[in-house]
Scaffold this motif. Sequence first.
Motif, PDB file in Angstrom:
ATOM      1  N   ALA A  39       0.813  -1.218   0.000  1.00 28.00           N
ATOM      2  CA  ALA A  39       0.000   0.000   0.000  1.00 28.00           C
ATOM      3  C   ALA A  39       0.846   1.267   0.000  1.00 28.00           C
ATOM      4  CB  ALA A  39      -0.935   0.002   1.203  1.00 28.00           C
ATOM      5  N   THR A  40       2.067   1.191   0.522  1.00 27.35           N
ATOM      6  CA  THR A  40       2.898   2.400   0.593  1.00 27.35           C
ATOM      7  C   THR A  40       3.672   2.662  -0.695  1.00 27.35           C
ATOM      8  OG1 THR A  40       4.702   1.152   1.623  1.00 27.35           O
ATOM      9  CG2 THR A  40       3.167   2.276   3.101  1.00 27.35           C
ATOM     10  N   THR A  41       4.052   1.598  -1.405  1.00 29.71           N
ATOM     11  CA  THR A  41       4.851   1.791  -2.618  1.00 29.71           C
ATOM     12  C   THR A  41       4.058   1.562  -3.904  1.00 29.71           C
ATOM     13  OG1 THR A  41       5.549  -0.524  -2.742  1.00 29.71           O
ATOM     14  CG2 THR A  41       6.928   0.974  -1.413  1.00 29.71           C
ATOM     15  N   GLY A  42       2.961   0.831  -3.802  1.00 24.22           N
ATOM     16  CA  GLY A  42       2.186   0.511  -5.004  1.00 24.22           C
ATOM     17  C   GLY A  42       2.786  -0.627  -5.814  1.00 24.22           C
ATOM     18  N   LYS A  43       3.900  -1.179  -5.322  1.00 27.70           N
ATOM     19  CA  LYS A  43       4.557  -2.279  -6.037  1.00 27.70           C
ATOM     20  C   LYS A  43       4.010  -3.619  -5.559  1.00 27.70           C
ATOM     21  CE  LYS A  43       8.882   0.149  -6.811  1.00 27.70           C
ATOM     22  NZ  LYS A  43      10.323   0.154  -6.577  1.00 27.70           N
ATOM     23  N   ARG A  44       4.061  -4.587  -6.447  1.00 29.59           N
ATOM     24  CA  ARG A  44       3.628  -5.932  -6.094  1.00 29.59           C
ATOM     25  C   ARG A  44       4.529  -6.457  -4.975  1.00 29.59           C
ATOM     26  NH1 ARG A  44       3.534 -11.364  -9.508  1.00 29.59           N
ATOM     27  NH2 ARG A  44       1.824 -12.381  -8.425  1.00 29.59           N
ATOM     28  N   LEU A  45       3.924  -7.168  -4.018  1.00 35.12           N
ATOM     29  CA  LEU A  45       4.710  -7.711  -2.916  1.00 35.12           C
ATOM     30  C   LEU A  45       5.760  -8.677  -3.454  1.00 35.12           C
ATOM     31  CD1 LEU A  45       1.908  -8.291  -0.271  1.00 35.12           C
ATOM     32  CD2 LEU A  45       3.660  -6.511  -0.273  1.00 35.12           C
ATOM     33  N   GLU A  46       6.963  -8.535  -2.952  1.00 37.29           N
ATOM     34  CA  GLU A  46       8.096  -9.322  -3.431  1.00 37.29           C
ATOM     35  C   GLU A  46       7.828 -10.824  -3.354  1.00 37.29           C
ATOM     36  OE1 GLU A  46      12.792 -10.131  -2.402  1.00 37.29           O
ATOM     37  OE2 GLU A  46      11.722  -8.567  -1.327  1.00 37.29           O
ATOM     38  N   TYR A  47       7.207 -11.257  -2.270  1.00 37.87           N
ATOM     39  CA  TYR A  47       6.991 -12.694  -2.090  1.00 37.87           C
ATOM     40  C   TYR A  47       5.874 -13.244  -2.981  1.00 37.87           C
ATOM     41  CZ  TYR A  47       3.552 -11.079   1.402  1.00 37.87           C
ATOM     42  OH  TYR A  47       2.530 -10.457   2.056  1.00 37.87           O
ATOM     43  N   CYS A  48       5.285 -12.409  -3.805  1.00 35.82           N
ATOM     44  CA  CYS A  48       4.298 -12.868  -4.794  1.00 35.82           C
ATOM     45  C   CYS A  48       4.883 -12.849  -6.208  1.00 35.82           C
ATOM     46  CB  CYS A  48       3.049 -11.993  -4.754  1.00 35.82           C
ATOM     47  SG  CYS A  48       2.136 -12.084  -3.215  1.00 35.82           S
ATOM     48  N   GLU A  49       6.155 -12.470  -6.313  1.00 41.26           N
ATOM     49  CA  GLU A  49       6.759 -12.295  -7.631  1.00 41.26           C
ATOM     50  C   GLU A  49       7.639 -13.450  -8.092  1.00 41.26           C
ATOM     51  OE1 GLU A  49       8.703  -8.449  -7.553  1.00 41.26           O
ATOM     52  OE2 GLU A  49       6.929  -7.614  -8.531  1.00 41.26           O
ATOM     53  N   SER A  50       8.254 -14.168  -7.160  1.00 48.61           N
ATOM     54  CA  SER A  50       9.156 -15.236  -7.589  1.00 48.61           C
ATOM     55  C   SER A  50       9.029 -16.455  -6.691  1.00 48.61           C
ATOM     56  CB  SER A  50      10.613 -14.756  -7.590  1.00 48.61           C
ATOM     57  OG  SER A  50      11.111 -14.668  -6.268  1.00 48.61           O
ATOM     58  N   VAL A  51       9.368 -17.591  -7.252  1.00 49.64           N
ATOM     59  CA  VAL A  51       9.344 -18.849  -6.500  1.00 49.64           C
ATOM     60  C   VAL A  51      10.296 -18.757  -5.308  1.00 49.64           C
ATOM     61  CG1 VAL A  51       9.935 -21.303  -6.600  1.00 49.64           C
ATOM     62  CG2 VAL A  51       8.643 -20.261  -8.451  1.00 49.64           C
ATOM     63  N   GLU A  52      11.467 -18.222  -5.546  1.00 48.55           N
ATOM     64  CA  GLU A  52      12.466 -18.125  -4.484  1.00 48.55           C
ATOM     65  C   GLU A  52      11.972 -17.253  -3.322  1.00 48.55           C
ATOM     66  OE1 GLU A  52      14.418 -19.101  -8.331  1.00 48.55           O
ATOM     67  OE2 GLU A  52      13.008 -17.548  -7.726  1.00 48.55           O
ATOM     68  N   ALA A  53      11.427 -16.072  -3.650  1.00 50.81           N
ATOM     69  CA  ALA A  53      10.949 -15.159  -2.607  1.00 50.81           C
ATOM     70  C   ALA A  53       9.748 -15.745  -1.868  1.00 50.81           C
ATOM     71  CB  ALA A  53      10.588 -13.801  -3.217  1.00 50.81           C
ATOM     72  N   ALA A  54       8.844 -16.384  -2.594  1.00 50.01           N
ATOM     73  CA  ALA A  54       7.666 -16.992  -1.961  1.00 50.01           C
ATOM     74  C   ALA A  54       8.080 -18.140  -1.044  1.00 50.01           C
ATOM     75  CB  ALA A  54       6.686 -17.477  -3.025  1.00 50.01           C
ATOM     76  N   THR A  55       9.041 -18.940  -1.487  1.00 49.75           N
ATOM     77  CA  THR A  55       9.529 -20.059  -0.671  1.00 49.75           C
ATOM     78  C   THR A  55      10.184 -19.545   0.599  1.00 49.75           C
ATOM     79  OG1 THR A  55       9.891 -21.385  -2.656  1.00 49.75           O
ATOM     80  CG2 THR A  55      11.007 -22.111  -0.643  1.00 49.75           C
ATOM     81  N   GLN A  56      11.025 -18.554   0.454  1.00 50.93           N
ATOM     82  CA  GLN A  56      11.702 -17.985   1.624  1.00 50.93           C
ATOM     83  C   GLN A  56      10.695 -17.377   2.582  1.00 50.93           C
ATOM     84  OE1 GLN A  56      15.181 -18.458   1.929  1.00 50.93           O
ATOM     85  NE2 GLN A  56      14.516 -18.045   4.022  1.00 50.93           N
ATOM     86  N   TYR A  57       9.683 -16.714   2.053  1.00 50.89           N
ATOM     87  CA  TYR A  57       8.631 -16.121   2.887  1.00 50.89           C
ATOM     88  C   TYR A  57       7.913 -17.210   3.691  1.00 50.89           C
ATOM     89  CZ  TYR A  57       4.295 -13.722   4.126  1.00 50.89           C
ATOM     90  OH  TYR A  57       3.230 -13.209   4.824  1.00 50.89           O
ATOM     91  N   TRP A  58       7.517 -18.300   3.028  1.00 53.23           N
ATOM     92  CA  TRP A  58       6.836 -19.398   3.721  1.00 53.23           C
ATOM     93  C   TRP A  58       7.725 -19.957   4.830  1.00 53.23           C
ATOM     94  CZ3 TRP A  58       8.263 -24.660   3.856  1.00 53.23           C
ATOM     95  CH2 TRP A  58       7.358 -25.493   4.519  1.00 53.23           C
ATOM     96  N   MET A  59       8.986 -20.219   4.498  1.00 58.42           N
ATOM     97  CA  MET A  59       9.912 -20.755   5.500  1.00 58.42           C
ATOM     98  C   MET A  59      10.064 -19.800   6.679  1.00 58.42           C
ATOM     99  SD  MET A  59      12.961 -22.317   3.123  1.00 58.42           S
ATOM    100  CE  MET A  59      14.072 -22.243   4.498  1.00 58.42           C
ATOM    101  N   ASN A  60      10.270 -18.526   6.386  1.00 60.30           N
ATOM    102  CA  ASN A  60      10.451 -17.534   7.447  1.00 60.30           C
ATOM    103  C   ASN A  60       9.245 -17.475   8.373  1.00 60.30           C
ATOM    104  OD1 ASN A  60      12.926 -16.904   6.342  1.00 60.30           O
ATOM    105  ND2 ASN A  60      12.239 -15.007   5.382  1.00 60.30           N
ATOM    106  N   MET A  61       8.056 -17.507   7.796  1.00 60.65           N
ATOM    107  CA  MET A  61       6.836 -17.434   8.607  1.00 60.65           C
ATOM    108  C   MET A  61       6.701 -18.667   9.507  1.00 60.65           C
ATOM    109  SD  MET A  61       5.390 -14.548   8.022  1.00 60.65           S
ATOM    110  CE  MET A  61       7.042 -13.904   7.831  1.00 60.65           C
ATOM    111  N   VAL A  62       6.849 -19.842   8.935  1.00 56.39           N
ATOM    112  CA  VAL A  62       6.708 -21.073   9.714  1.00 56.39           C
ATOM    113  C   VAL A  62       7.747 -21.126  10.824  1.00 56.39           C
ATOM    114  CG1 VAL A  62       6.861 -23.607   9.644  1.00 56.39           C
ATOM    115  CG2 VAL A  62       5.619 -22.390   7.845  1.00 56.39           C
ATOM    116  N   MET A  63       8.994 -20.851  10.489  1.00 57.22           N
ATOM    117  CA  MET A  63      10.063 -20.944  11.486  1.00 57.22           C
ATOM    118  C   MET A  63       9.940 -19.867  12.560  1.00 57.22           C
ATOM    119  SD  MET A  63      13.357 -22.275   9.244  1.00 57.22           S
ATOM    120  CE  MET A  63      13.562 -20.744   8.383  1.00 57.22           C
TER     121      MET A  63
END
Length: 167
Positions: A39-63
């Motif tokens: 909402a502040t930048t208007g850019k797509r969230l990074e973790y919705c843009e690439s497999v690597e970023a989405a995977t890291q996001y999932w791991m970070n949240m769970v851990m």
Amino acid sequence: VLLHVKFLSKVFPRAKFIHLIRDGRAVVASLLRQNWFDATTGKRLEYCESVEAATQYWMNMVMAIRQDAADLGAAYTEVKYEDLVTDARSISDEVLAFLGEPWEPGVLEPYRYSHQLPESESTTADEILSPINGKAIAKWRTELSPEQIMTIEQIAGPLLRELGYMV
């Protein structure tokens, strides 16, 4: 909410916390479908843009949630999304027992009740109000390419194995 489990457990000392965990590959497939923006930048969230970023996001949240909940003992439990969907009655019984609540048949029949969804909800009313089904469990297998699956498993393999999603 569980990212604030330490704070919440202090504010609500009798609270119980349920961590619903889903196969990281399914989460990545879902995140890549989302059209979420900062909402502040208007850019797509990074973790919705690439497999690597989405995977890291999932791991970070769970851990992060598991680490913060480590001191909660009996006030914290984990439930796998896939178990809840494939064995809804049994898992619901366990969750209700964990919460100290009695069984109520309506738990498995949300579609029988009217609901008003907020505009911000990305899941459709039809999906939320449908009977429990396992359609989404393996959807990631057809939505992700073999290369994407391999990337996820290379990055998150240890956590996927620990959670029982890989052997």
